[in-house]
Design a protein around this motif. Structure first.
Motif, PDB file in Angstrom:
ATOM      1  N   ARG A  57      13.333  -4.768   3.995  1.00  0.00           N
ATOM      2  CA  ARG A  57      12.168  -5.418   4.769  1.00  0.00           C
ATOM      3  C   ARG A  57      11.326  -6.147   3.928  1.00  0.00           C
ATOM      4  O   ARG A  57      10.829  -7.341   4.220  1.00  0.00           O
ATOM      5  CB  ARG A  57      11.560  -4.181   5.509  1.00  0.00           C
ATOM      6  N   TYR A 117      -5.466  -4.017   0.855  1.00  0.00           N
ATOM      7  CA  TYR A 117      -5.930  -3.157   2.321  1.00  0.00           C
ATOM      8  C   TYR A 117      -6.516  -3.744   3.184  1.00  0.00           C
ATOM      9  O   TYR A 117      -6.647  -3.334   4.236  1.00  0.00           O
ATOM     10  CB  TYR A 117      -5.963  -1.631   2.091  1.00  0.00           C
ATOM     11  N   LYS A 170      -0.779  -5.724   8.962  1.00  0.00           N
ATOM     12  CA  LYS A 170      -0.291  -4.802   8.115  1.00  0.00           C
ATOM     13  C   LYS A 170       1.159  -4.374   8.796  1.00  0.00           C
ATOM     14  O   LYS A 170       1.455  -4.515   9.830  1.00  0.00           O
ATOM     15  CB  LYS A 170      -1.097  -3.206   8.108  1.00  0.00           C
ATOM     16  N   LEU A 171       2.110  -4.028   7.831  1.00  0.00           N
ATOM     17  CA  LEU A 171       3.339  -3.414   8.078  1.00  0.00           C
ATOM     18  C   LEU A 171       3.715  -2.621   7.213  1.00  0.00           C
ATOM     19  O   LEU A 171       3.239  -2.533   6.123  1.00  0.00           O
ATOM     20  CB  LEU A 171       4.218  -4.893   7.862  1.00  0.00           C
ATOM     21  N   ARG A 172       4.570  -1.647   7.652  1.00  0.00           N
ATOM     22  CA  ARG A 172       5.021  -0.398   7.051  1.00  0.00           C
ATOM     23  C   ARG A 172       6.318  -0.819   6.372  1.00  0.00           C
ATOM     24  O   ARG A 172       7.220  -1.298   6.828  1.00  0.00           O
ATOM     25  CB  ARG A 172       5.299   0.667   8.073  1.00  0.00           C
ATOM     26  N   PHE A 173       6.225  -0.422   4.888  1.00  0.00           N
ATOM     27  CA  PHE A 173       7.700  -0.656   4.165  1.00  0.00           C
ATOM     28  C   PHE A 173       8.040   0.693   3.880  1.00  0.00           C
ATOM     29  O   PHE A 173       7.660   1.067   2.704  1.00  0.00           O
ATOM     30  CB  PHE A 173       7.369  -1.591   2.853  1.00  0.00           C
ATOM     31  N   PRO A 174       8.868   1.398   4.306  1.00  0.00           N
ATOM     32  CA  PRO A 174       9.300   2.697   4.278  1.00  0.00           C
ATOM     33  C   PRO A 174       9.693   3.124   2.864  1.00  0.00           C
ATOM     34  O   PRO A 174       9.504   3.948   2.116  1.00  0.00           O
ATOM     35  CB  PRO A 174      10.130   3.151   5.281  1.00  0.00           C
ATOM     36  N   ARG A 225       7.481   2.842   0.197  1.00  0.00           N
ATOM     37  CA  ARG A 225       6.290   3.481   0.755  1.00  0.00           C
ATOM     38  C   ARG A 225       4.881   3.005   0.308  1.00  0.00           C
ATOM     39  O   ARG A 225       4.094   3.223  -0.136  1.00  0.00           O
ATOM     40  CB  ARG A 225       6.038   4.898  -0.531  1.00  0.00           C
ATOM     41  N   LEU A 226       5.104   1.829   1.338  1.00  0.00           N
ATOM     42  CA  LEU A 226       3.770   1.059   1.194  1.00  0.00           C
ATOM     43  C   LEU A 226       3.370   0.909   2.752  1.00  0.00           C
ATOM     44  O   LEU A 226       4.142   0.722   3.677  1.00  0.00           O
ATOM     45  CB  LEU A 226       3.983  -0.514   0.672  1.00  0.00           C
ATOM     46  N   TYR A 227       2.163   0.530   3.186  1.00  0.00           N
ATOM     47  CA  TYR A 227       1.528   0.089   4.359  1.00  0.00           C
ATOM     48  C   TYR A 227       0.580  -0.906   4.028  1.00  0.00           C
ATOM     49  O   TYR A 227      -0.786  -0.680   3.927  1.00  0.00           O
ATOM     50  CB  TYR A 227       1.214   1.232   5.003  1.00  0.00           C
ATOM     51  N   ILE A 228       1.071  -2.250   3.801  1.00  0.00           N
ATOM     52  CA  ILE A 228       0.074  -3.160   3.376  1.00  0.00           C
ATOM     53  C   ILE A 228       0.348  -4.522   4.363  1.00  0.00           C
ATOM     54  O   ILE A 228       1.329  -4.573   5.100  1.00  0.00           O
ATOM     55  CB  ILE A 228       0.433  -3.652   1.832  1.00  0.00           C
ATOM     56  N   SER A 229      -0.642  -5.332   3.970  1.00  0.00           N
ATOM     57  CA  SER A 229      -0.550  -6.736   4.953  1.00  0.00           C
ATOM     58  C   SER A 229       0.549  -7.368   4.316  1.00  0.00           C
ATOM     59  O   SER A 229       1.012  -7.333   3.336  1.00  0.00           O
ATOM     60  CB  SER A 229      -1.891  -7.503   4.638  1.00  0.00           C
TER      61      SER A 229
END
Lengths: 306, 258
Positions: A81, A158, A163-167, A170-174
């Motif tokens: 992703r 942040y 924002k999008l989750r990148f499992p 382990r990131l949740y960033i723009s």
């Protein structure tokens, strides 16, 4: 045994090219990089027109990244992703880069921009890497403890929207910083004939704060997509891709990369990084310092009929 | 192309004539092409056996030359705007039995474009700037006082690439009236139709001439790839990339260790 390259329209020594491909492949396997920054200057030095060298390297880099990304994806260390978001930026960057390169060639300033890009980017990256790895080596010699790594992520990462989750990372960033980073690397790939791993990897570690385990695989994945697009665009817009040249380099490069990857197990990571940093600095200086010396020949013929 | 001889001088009695043939009229550029040597044999027919000189001029297809001069700006040497010279041949060799300046006078050499200094690279007389392909201020013109410097630089750089040459002893008489010339063709020589002009000089005047043509063409795989890349660049680009990615994938499976 010489071979005539159909697009470059020069005759080159085929075993020499295969051997150079193997040497650069070995270095790229050793350090886990594409090696484009090393190969493109060598090709130009051998008398291959710079436009053809830069464009054909896209095919070579795409192929060698392809051969290594598969093993990374088996180890589940590719964040597809994140790679996709980077590549979306990379696509825009490579279109812009190919057009910019075409325009620079018509202006007669392509050589200057290529040389300056090498000096600035390789100089900065090589310098930073050398500083960091030399520090690590000195600390180990003195048995000093590792400096505590700042786990706090920069707030600007942040504060941005989208924002999008990148499992896997382990990131949740723009998505904006990765998009911009991808676009920047796409431009570099079109202008310098490199994959851009030497910019991507540090940026992913220090700016995006991705886990080290997924950085190299994800960077390779993004490089494949960006260089594949650059290669097709260079062929379509500038007719400068020489497939015979790319195939010769590939032949040696694939073998060399395998031996390089095996040899890398024998060295410490920070020593490898220090060596790579010196190599990067050397290439940057070699390419860029020529601009400051008085040339023997004040005139220069422009390639291409514009 | 250089001016031809006036037709008036051919029909006179005892008029000298020259004839020549290339041992090879097609140069085939394939994957092991490393340049070639073109051998030419010719004969001078002159009932009065006057002293003769022969000049052989091999000229490749015209290619506009883009050249820039480096100048120092803020400590860095950068290229000036490129200047375009029209009418420059992509390949040019003048081979002769003696130095050209001993064979004929300046005016004759200039009219026949014999010798690299006499090539008619016609940068138009008045200073004009054009917009080409969206780039402004491309100069296609005479360059004032520096014009000769630029012109000499074109010749010097082309000579360094083995594309221009003057061989003052490249034509030899091997027997009475029979001469031989050998023209080196480098691997960088452009593809296309070449003209080979054989000129006979007597007492400083061109008295007879003969034209031959030579074709330099890509053959086989090289030709196929070249035409594909230039006529259908997008399909070539896609295929080249598919090949590269396939090769990378194949390599990784071949070296798979698990």
């Amino acid at each position: 045994m010489d071979i005539y390259l159909p697009i470059a329209e020069v005759s080159v020594n085929a075993p020499l090219l295969v051997a150079l491909g193997a040497l650069v492949g070995f270095i790229s396997g050793l350090f886990g990089i594409g090696g484009g920054f090393l190969m493109t200057p060598i090709l130009v030095f051998l008398g291959i027109p710079p436009a053809v060298a830069v464009a054909s390297m896209s095919n070579h880099v795409a192929a060698s990244s392809m051969s290594s990304v598969i093993s990374y994806s088996r180890k589940r260390s590719v964040d597809f992703r994140m790679g996709g978001v980077l590549a979306a930026g990379g696509a825009v960057g490579s279109v812009a880069g190919v057009e910019a390169f075409r325009w620079l060639r018509l202006l007669g300033q392509a050589d200057l921009v290529v040389a300056l890009s090498y000096l600035v980017f390789l100089g900065i990256i090589g310098g930073l890497m050398f500083w960091e790895s030399a520090g690590a080596i000195l600390r180990r010699r003195r048995n000093a403890p590792e400096p505590p790594r700042r786990e706090r992520r920069p707030p600007w990462l942040y504060g941005l929207p989208l924002k999008l989750r990148f499992p896997r990372s382990r990131l949740y960033i723009s998505v904006i910083p990765p998009l911009l980073l991808g676009a920047f690397v796409g431009v570099l790939s079109a202008i310098m004939g490199v994959g851009g791993g030497f910019v991507l990897v540090p940026a992913m570690v220090y700016l995006l704060r991705m886990p080290a385990s997924v950085v190299v695989g994800t960077s390779l994945f993004q490089i494949i997509i960006t260089t594949a697009l650059t290669g097709v665009l260079q062929a379509g817009r500038n007719q400068t891709v020489d497939i015979v040249l790319a195939a010769l380099l590939l032949l040696g490069g694939v073998l060399g990369a395998q031996f390089g990857a095996r040899a890398s197990a024998r060295f410490r990571a920070e020593e490898l990084r220090a060596l790579l940093a010196l190599l990067v600095l050397l290439v940057g200086l070699r390419m860029g310092l020529g601009l400051f010396f008085t040339p023997h020949e004040p005139f220069v013929l422009m390639s291409g009929n514009g | 192309m250089p001016a031809s001889l006036p037709p008036a001088m051919t029909p006179a009695p005892h008029a000298p004539a020259v004839s020549a043939a290339l041992t090879e009229t097609n140069v085939r550029v394939n994957s092991d092409f490393r340049g070639d040597r073109i051998v030419l044999y010719g004969a001078v027919f002159d009932p009065l056996s006057r002293p003769s000189d022969v000049v052989v001029i091999v000229r490749g297809p015209d290619q506009p030359v883009r050249i820039a001069r480096k100048s120092r700006v803020a400590g860095v040497w950068i290229n000036s705007r490129p200047v375009v010279f029209q009418g420059a041949p992509g390949f040019y060799i003048a081979a002769s039995t003696r130095p050209l300046d001993d064979i004929a006078r300046f005016g004759e050499l200039r009219r026949l474009e014999a010798g690299v200094d006499h090539l008619a690279m016609n940068a138009p007389a008045e200073q004009t700037t054009e917009t080409r392909y969206g780039v402004r201020d491309v100069v296609v013109s005479r360059l004032g006082a520096d014009y000769l410097d630029w012109r000499r630089a074109v010749v010097r750089l082309k000579t360094a690439e083995h594309l221009y040459d003057v061989d003052e002893h490249g034509v030899r008489f091997v027997d009475k009236g029979l001469f031989r010339a050998e023209i080196p063709l480098p691997a960088e020589a452009p593809i296309g139709q070449y003209t080979v002009r054989i000129l006979l000089f007597q007492a400083g005047q061109p008295v007879a001439e003969k034209d031959r043509t030579l074709t330099v063409e890509k053959v086989g795989v090289e030709r196929g790839l070249y035409l594909w890349a230039h006529r259908r660049p997008w399909s070539y680009g896609l295929a080249a990339m598919a090949f590269a990615l396939g090769a990378g994938w194949a390599a990784s499976s071949a070296f798979r260790r698990d």
